[in-house]
Design a protein around this motif. Structure first.
Motif, PDB file in Angstrom:
ATOM      1  N   ALA A 160       0.820  -1.211   0.000  1.00 26.39           N
ATOM      2  CA  ALA A 160       0.000   0.000   0.000  1.00 26.39           C
ATOM      3  C   ALA A 160       0.853   1.259   0.000  1.00 26.39           C
ATOM      4  O   ALA A 160       0.436   2.308  -0.514  1.00 26.39           O
ATOM      5  N   ALA A 161       2.076   1.166   0.540  1.00 24.78           N
ATOM      6  CA  ALA A 161       2.984   2.319   0.570  1.00 24.78           C
ATOM      7  C   ALA A 161       3.817   2.430  -0.708  1.00 24.78           C
ATOM      8  O   ALA A 161       4.643   3.345  -0.819  1.00 24.78           O
ATOM      9  N   GLY A 162       3.623   1.510  -1.648  1.00 27.02           N
ATOM     10  CA  GLY A 162       4.342   1.572  -2.915  1.00 27.02           C
ATOM     11  C   GLY A 162       5.650   0.814  -2.947  1.00 27.02           C
ATOM     12  O   GLY A 162       6.444   0.986  -3.878  1.00 27.02           O
ATOM     13  N   VAL A 163       5.900  -0.063  -1.955  1.00 34.08           N
ATOM     14  CA  VAL A 163       7.124  -0.866  -1.917  1.00 34.08           C
ATOM     15  C   VAL A 163       6.872  -2.175  -2.640  1.00 34.08           C
ATOM     16  O   VAL A 163       5.847  -2.829  -2.419  1.00 34.08           O
ATOM     17  N   ASP A 164       7.802  -2.577  -3.493  1.00 34.04           N
ATOM     18  CA  ASP A 164       7.661  -3.849  -4.201  1.00 34.04           C
ATOM     19  C   ASP A 164       7.787  -5.000  -3.205  1.00 34.04           C
ATOM     20  O   ASP A 164       8.722  -5.026  -2.401  1.00 34.04           O
ATOM     21  N   PRO A 165       6.866  -5.980  -3.218  1.00 32.73           N
ATOM     22  CA  PRO A 165       6.945  -7.095  -2.268  1.00 32.73           C
ATOM     23  C   PRO A 165       8.197  -7.940  -2.436  1.00 32.73           C
ATOM     24  O   PRO A 165       8.623  -8.609  -1.488  1.00 32.73           O
ATOM     25  N   LEU A 166       8.804  -7.915  -3.628  1.00 27.42           N
ATOM     26  CA  LEU A 166      10.057  -8.654  -3.817  1.00 27.42           C
ATOM     27  C   LEU A 166      11.189  -8.004  -3.021  1.00 27.42           C
ATOM     28  O   LEU A 166      11.953  -8.685  -2.327  1.00 27.42           O
ATOM     29  N   GLN A 167      11.294  -6.677  -3.129  1.00 28.13           N
ATOM     30  CA  GLN A 167      12.323  -5.982  -2.343  1.00 28.13           C
ATOM     31  C   GLN A 167      12.085  -6.178  -0.858  1.00 28.13           C
ATOM     32  O   GLN A 167      13.017  -6.434  -0.084  1.00 28.13           O
ATOM     33  N   PHE A 168      10.822  -6.103  -0.440  1.00 28.70           N
ATOM     34  CA  PHE A 168      10.523  -6.252   0.981  1.00 28.70           C
ATOM     35  C   PHE A 168      10.850  -7.657   1.469  1.00 28.70           C
ATOM     36  O   PHE A 168      11.307  -7.832   2.605  1.00 28.70           O
ATOM     37  N   GLY A 169      10.642  -8.654   0.628  1.00 22.11           N
ATOM     38  CA  GLY A 169      10.978 -10.024   1.023  1.00 22.11           C
ATOM     39  C   GLY A 169      12.448 -10.174   1.349  1.00 22.11           C
ATOM     40  O   GLY A 169      12.823 -10.811   2.346  1.00 22.11           O
ATOM     41  N   ILE A 170      13.295  -9.587   0.518  1.00 23.39           N
ATOM     42  CA  ILE A 170      14.739  -9.655   0.749  1.00 23.39           C
ATOM     43  C   ILE A 170      15.111  -8.894   2.022  1.00 23.39           C
ATOM     44  O   ILE A 170      15.910  -9.361   2.837  1.00 23.39           O
ATOM     45  N   ILE A 171      14.498  -7.717   2.214  1.00 18.78           N
ATOM     46  CA  ILE A 171      14.744  -6.933   3.434  1.00 18.78           C
ATOM     47  C   ILE A 171      14.316  -7.716   4.670  1.00 18.78           C
ATOM     48  O   ILE A 171      15.026  -7.745   5.688  1.00 18.78           O
ATOM     49  N   MET A 172      13.172  -8.374   4.588  1.00 18.74           N
ATOM     50  CA  MET A 172      12.655  -9.116   5.737  1.00 18.74           C
ATOM     51  C   MET A 172      13.570 -10.277   6.103  1.00 18.74           C
ATOM     52  O   MET A 172      13.892 -10.495   7.276  1.00 18.74           O
ATOM     53  N   VAL A 173      14.009 -11.029   5.105  1.00 19.63           N
ATOM     54  CA  VAL A 173      14.907 -12.160   5.369  1.00 19.63           C
ATOM     55  C   VAL A 173      16.221 -11.660   5.963  1.00 19.63           C
ATOM     56  O   VAL A 173      16.749 -12.252   6.917  1.00 19.63           O
ATOM     57  N   MET A 174      16.770 -10.557   5.432  1.00 16.59           N
ATOM     58  CA  MET A 174      18.015 -10.010   5.961  1.00 16.59           C
ATOM     59  C   MET A 174      17.856  -9.617   7.428  1.00 16.59           C
ATOM     60  O   MET A 174      18.741  -9.854   8.255  1.00 16.59           O
ATOM     61  N   ASN A 175      16.722  -9.000   7.764  1.00 16.66           N
ATOM     62  CA  ASN A 175      16.468  -8.623   9.156  1.00 16.66           C
ATOM     63  C   ASN A 175      16.433  -9.830  10.074  1.00 16.66           C
ATOM     64  O   ASN A 175      17.059  -9.845  11.140  1.00 16.66           O
ATOM     65  N   LEU A 176      15.681 -10.843   9.665  1.00 12.22           N
ATOM     66  CA  LEU A 176      15.430 -11.969  10.558  1.00 12.22           C
ATOM     67  C   LEU A 176      16.632 -12.892  10.701  1.00 12.22           C
ATOM     68  O   LEU A 176      16.791 -13.540  11.745  1.00 12.22           O
ATOM     69  N   VAL A 177      17.508 -12.960   9.696  1.00 12.61           N
ATOM     70  CA  VAL A 177      18.717 -13.783   9.883  1.00 12.61           C
ATOM     71  C   VAL A 177      19.682 -13.102  10.850  1.00 12.61           C
ATOM     72  O   VAL A 177      20.449 -13.780  11.542  1.00 12.61           O
ATOM     73  N   ILE A 178      19.626 -11.770  10.926  1.00 11.39           N
ATOM     74  CA  ILE A 178      20.434 -11.086  11.935  1.00 11.39           C
ATOM     75  C   ILE A 178      19.962 -11.485  13.332  1.00 11.39           C
ATOM     76  O   ILE A 178      20.760 -11.625  14.262  1.00 11.39           O
ATOM     77  N   GLY A 179      18.646 -11.695  13.470  1.00  4.87           N
ATOM     78  CA  GLY A 179      18.116 -12.132  14.751  1.00  4.87           C
ATOM     79  C   GLY A 179      18.671 -13.468  15.202  1.00  4.87           C
ATOM     80  O   GLY A 179      18.722 -13.758  16.407  1.00  4.87           O
ATOM     81  N   ALA A 180      19.112 -14.286  14.251  1.00 10.59           N
ATOM     82  CA  ALA A 180      19.714 -15.579  14.606  1.00 10.59           C
ATOM     83  C   ALA A 180      21.120 -15.430  15.182  1.00 10.59           C
ATOM     84  O   ALA A 180      21.731 -16.414  15.595  1.00 10.59           O
TER      85      ALA A 180
END
Length: 620
Positions: A543-563
């Motif tokens: 809804a904010a105009g972010v491509d879900p593909l880019q967000f998927g990569i950002i999300m995975v990068m965030n969560l692997v740091i949590g590991a």
């Protein structure tokens, strides 16, 4: 998952023999079903690309077998206490309190399995459709859910480890009673609270109480629906059975199986050898070799935990032998193993693609640049620390003949990720078919090229791969009713409206979400966080105009740091345990590597071209 029980440990606590026999029998059936599903997809690939005659039924049958394998495996993992859960406070409790906590976990698991049995049978009876190609009634597919729940209940009638024979039956009775009490008194118990509120509070409370995540999600969904008409409870098992009836998700067991077979066949040793010949002469050479090894392994396995364990066994002792600090070696190994989820075919990428309904091939292409940026950032940190501490730099550059020999031995493994990404990108095969091809490739190289496969280690690889698959797949299944309730209550739309009022700038929104995801990653394992948050956050960013593909990569990068961060820090605990270093020292040593990954995450967030341009140029 460090306290998981193996079959040997089950025997050590005098578990009754009938339970052990049932466990072994179900494991054999689950493994066979998964292998047959793999063989069926391989047959489809052969018919489609060799005979040019696609068959109508293989995908259907493979999905059917996959669902049954997973829900039979759910019961096995329940018996062995090997479901994924977070570990926060229980090891610090007194022995007596730990016993009561074990009773609590058993009762919650019983409640969840009763939900699967009662409402699974209800949904199965309502199913009238048949599969399109094989004309198999779908009720036999949906039967897998109550069957897995019933077998789980059978296993939980076993006595608690080290306790009297009646303890299992007592917890079984307590769980059944709790189920009926919640079902009948849900409206009174939860009052006027919304289903979303009940769902989030109950699910998160159980997760932080160290209940297995699959059961926390099931009980949370059950609690959220109890104030509503009884018919709504059928949606739990309806969504769970439908969630795994997906050809895309079959890529997960195939890549896990391929990685297990390749490790058993000796591929890891060849990759380490090549990495050392390539960069061993540099400052911090063994550290650089560690990173290069994980880059190459990432293209084979897709599993960070598997890579962390494999490389820690091989490289940490060698690094300490050459003067590297053991905690530094373990920290580097943990940080570098995150590349397995940032370089194709990362399992995190496949799971996100399935949850967000985006192209797996496009994600594979889009994550290559960020993955290599993380590798380069880690290599820079290794160089800086090694220069200050005097690590490496004494080894001569490998000669062309030695390098060529190492490259030749590792070439089959290096060809696999190229074939996977290229094949998916150019539409030669799907990601799932690529996984099946990877299994065949792993068997061929392990048996005929590296000659490391034996009947014993191959059987162990099959069992390990199926267990790892089940642990991931049941969480994905349990997340489906969770996501359905959120959608039913329009939670994503409400959050989107709130964030939209907070900021209208897409970059600022992503930065806020980054902070939130890093916080979530401190406490919740990546897969669990994804299945909970993807249905909520993807509509918000779109809804904010972010491509879900880019967000998927950002999300995975965030969560692997949590590991890599306490208190969860699963990769740190893995390498510390395997490498024999104190986990507190490893957590201190890993801080510079986390800083490097955060810097790359910031660049990927603020410069979308790093992910989107490769997709536009080379994506499917």
């Amino acid at each position: 998952m460090d306290d998981r029980m193996t079959e040997t440990e089950l025997r050590a606590v005098a578990m009754p023999r009938p339970y052990l026999l049932l466990d072994r029998m179900l494991e054999a059936v689950s493994v066979i079903l998964m292998l047959v599903a793999t063989a069926i997809v391989i047959l489809q690939v052969f018919c489609r690309y060799v005979l040019n005659a696609s068959l109508p039924w293989p995908e259907e049958l493979a999905q059917f077998l996959f669902v049954w394998s997973v829900f039979l495996g759910l019961a096995i993992l329940t018996f062995r206490n090997r479901h994924i859960s977070i570990s926060l406070f229980v090891p610090h409790l007194s022995p007596r309190t730990q016993v009561w906590h074990a009773v609590f976990l058993r009762v919650v698991a019983v409640v969840a399995c009763v939900v699967l049995v009662i409402h699974g049978i209800d949904f199965m009876k309502r199913a009238l459709q048949v599969t399109p190609a094989l004309r198999i009634p779908l009720k036999y597919l949906f039967l897998a859910v109550p069957a897995g729940g019933a077998l789980g209940l059978a296993f939980m009638s076993a006595p608690l480890p080290g306790r009297s024979w009646w303890t299992g039956l007592a917890t079984l009775a307590a769980g059944v009673t709790t189920y009926f009490a919640m079902r009948e008194a849900g409206g009174l118990l939860f009052g006027e609270a919304s289903s979303t509120t009940i769902l989030m509070i109950v699910s998160l409370a159980l997760i932080f109480a160290e209940v297995p995540i699959v059961y926390a999600l099931v009980v949370g969904s059950f609690a959220a629906l109890t104030p509503l008409p009884p018919l709504m409870l059928v949606t739990i098992t309806q969504n769970m059975s439908g969630a795994l009836d997906s050809f895309t998700l079959l890529a997960i067991p195939f890549f896990i199986l391929a990685a297990a077979v390749m490790n058993a066949g000796g591929i890891t040793v060849r990759i380490v050898d090549l990495a050392y010949h390539l960069v061993g002469h540099l400052r911090g050479g063994l550290g650089q070799a560690n990173i290069v090894t994980n880059v190459m392994l990432a293209g084979v396995s897709g599993s960070s935990t598997a890579d962390a364990s494999a490389t820690a066994k091989l490289l940490v002792p060698q690094m300490e032998k050459h003067g590297y600090d053991r905690a530094f070696s373990c920290a580097l190994t943990a940080a570098a193993s995150t590349l397995a989820n940032l370089i194709p075919p990362g399992l995190g990428l496949i799971i996100y693609a399935a949850l967000a309904s985006v192209s797996v091939g496009a994600l594979f292409v889009g994550t290559i640049v960020p993955g290599l940026m993380v590798a380069l950032a880690l290599a820079l940190v290794v160089w800086l620390i090694s220069a200050r501490r005097g690590y490496g730099g004494q080894t001569e550059r490998s000669g062309r003949s030695a390098l060529g020999r190492a490259l030749l031995l590792a070439l089959p493994a290096l060809a696999l990720p190229v074939a996977i990404v290229g094949g998916v990108r150019f539409g030669v095969f799907t990601a799932t078919e690529a996984g099946a091809i990877a299994v065949v490739f792993a068997l061929f190289t392990g048996a005929l090229i590296y000659r490391g496969l034996t009947a014993s280690n191959l059987t162990h690889a099959f069992r390990e791969a199926v267990e790892d698959t089940v642990a991931v797949a049941v969480i994905i299944a349990a997340s489906s009713p969770f996501a359905w309730i959120l959608t039913f209550e329009q939670a994503p739309q409400k959050i989107a409206a709130w964030l939209g009022a907070l900021t209208g700038d897409a970059i600022v929104l992503l930065l806020l979400i980054n902070l939130f995801l890093i916080f979530v990653g401190l406490f919740i394992e990546m897969i669990a966080a994804m299945v909970i948050l993807v249905p909520i956050l993807v509509p918000v960013v779109v809804a904010a105009g972010v491509d879900p593909l880019q967000f998927g990569i950002i999300m995975v990068m965030n969560l692997v740091i949590g590991a890599l961060t306490p208190p969860l820090g699963v990769l740190v605990f893995t390498t510390a345990r395997v490498g024999g270093a104190p986990s507190t020292a490893v957590f201190r040593a890993i801080l510079p590597f986390i800083a490097a990954q955060l810097l790359v995450l910031l660049l990927v967030t603020t410069i979308p071209q790093l992910t989107m341009l490769p997709i536009r140029w080379f994506g499917p």
